[in-house]
Write an enzyme that holds these catalytic residues in place. Structure first.
Site, mmCIF file in Angstrom:
data_model
loop_
_atom_site.group_PDB
_atom_site.id
_atom_site.type_symbol
_atom_site.label_atom_id
_atom_site.label_comp_id
_atom_site.label_asym_id
_atom_site.label_seq_id
_atom_site.Cartn_x
_atom_site.Cartn_y
_atom_site.Cartn_z
ATOM 1 C CG ASN A 168 -4.774 3.746 -0.863
ATOM 2 O OD1 ASN A 168 -4.681 5.088 -0.969
ATOM 3 N ND2 ASN A 168 -4.092 3.007 -1.758
ATOM 4 C CG LEU A 169 -8.797 3.528 -6.551
ATOM 5 C CD1 LEU A 169 -10.377 3.791 -6.123
ATOM 6 C CD2 LEU A 169 -8.120 4.119 -7.523
ATOM 7 C CG HIS A 177 6.167 15.672 0.937
ATOM 8 N ND1 HIS A 177 5.458 14.473 0.208
ATOM 9 C CD2 HIS A 177 7.027 15.061 1.699
ATOM 10 C CE1 HIS A 177 6.072 13.208 0.815
ATOM 11 N NE2 HIS A 177 7.123 13.732 1.818
#
Ligand code: APR
Length: 235
Positions: A201-202, A109
């Site tokens: 991941n959280l 990105h």
């Protein structure tokens, strides 16, 4: 892990959250503070370039005050010590992976510390502001824009990413919500191509069901534990 040689790691804003960089979709996150349509599309830049340039000037300044966290450091260690193929594909535009020492990093990105000249197409390293329309270091024209992939624009180096996914034995997704394509589709591509898949991941991401295994917790914890599992404790 014994038959794993080629690893592709996808990272998102969650890996930099504990360094004090806002994620996008958390409560009070960036996209609650700013409308995507106002700051992260080519149309927005056309309509109100000052608003867009100020937004990225603020972000570019802010990330230079942040430091890599234990998750970045663990991935940099993996990059240094993993003898097989490894590619860290990051959606992040900060430079914390590199400042932690990682080298096999691909910014799909774009990057805050890079600018793109819309006159001569050159890209240049950049740490200052753009609001005053400085000249392009290559052609001298005042035509610089943030080197960031905005919504509606094509992410960078998709061929390299798919080539790595094709070969991968293991695909790991870290700190991303799975809300934005094409990155959110990589887990399915990797699965279809025969790779094992792991989510760190959280909380469960939108694509969590596509992963063989998921471990939830702060990146500084779950990533460090995972890397130590593979490489053993740091010497
Ligand atoms: N440790 C691990 N994961 C975390 C942490 C943490 N400390 N804090 C947050 N997360 C997780 C959240 O649970 C969420 O799933 O990180 C994810 C962040 O999601 P988003 O804010 O949607 O960010 P990201 O997935 O990187 O966004 C993708 O969208 O806005 C565009 O181009 C931008 O690259 C970005 C893309």
């Amino acid at each position: 892990m014994s038959d794993i040689r080629k690893i592709v790691i996808l990272t998102g804003a969650g890996v930099s959250a504990e360094s004090g960089i806002d994620t996008f979709r958390a409560e009070g996150g960036l996209w609650e503070q700013h409308r995507v349509e106002d700051v992260a599309t080519p149309e927005a830049f056309e309509r109100d370039p000052d608003l867009v340039l100020r937004f990225y000037d603020m972000r570019r300044e802010a990330i230079q005050t942040k430091a890599p966290n234990a998750a970045h450091l663990a991935l940099a260690r993996l990059d240094a010590e993993w003898a097989g193929d490894l590619l860290i594909v990051t959606q992040n535009v900060d430079d914390l992976h590199e400042r932690a020492g990682a080298r096999r990093v691909l910014h799909m990105h774009g990057e805050h510390l890079s600018v793109w000249c819309t006159a001569c197409d050159a890209r240049s390293r950049w740490t200052e502001t753009l609001i005053e329309r400085p000249p392009c270091p290559e052609c001298g024209k005042p035509a610089l824009r943030p080197d960031i992939v905005w919504f509606g624009e094509m992410p960078y180096r998709m061929d390299d990413i798919f080539a790595a996914l094709e070969d991968a034995d293991l695909f790991v997704s870290i700190g991303t919500s799975g809300a934005v394509y094409p990155a959110a589709g990589f887990v399915r591509n990797a699965r279809e191509l025969g790779a094992a898949t792991l989510e760190l991941n959280l909380e469960p991401s939108q694509g969590t069901g596509w992963f063989d295994e998921a471990r939830h917790g702060p990146a500084t914890q779950v990533v460090s534990d995972w890397v130590e599992e593979i490489l053993g404790p740091p010497r």
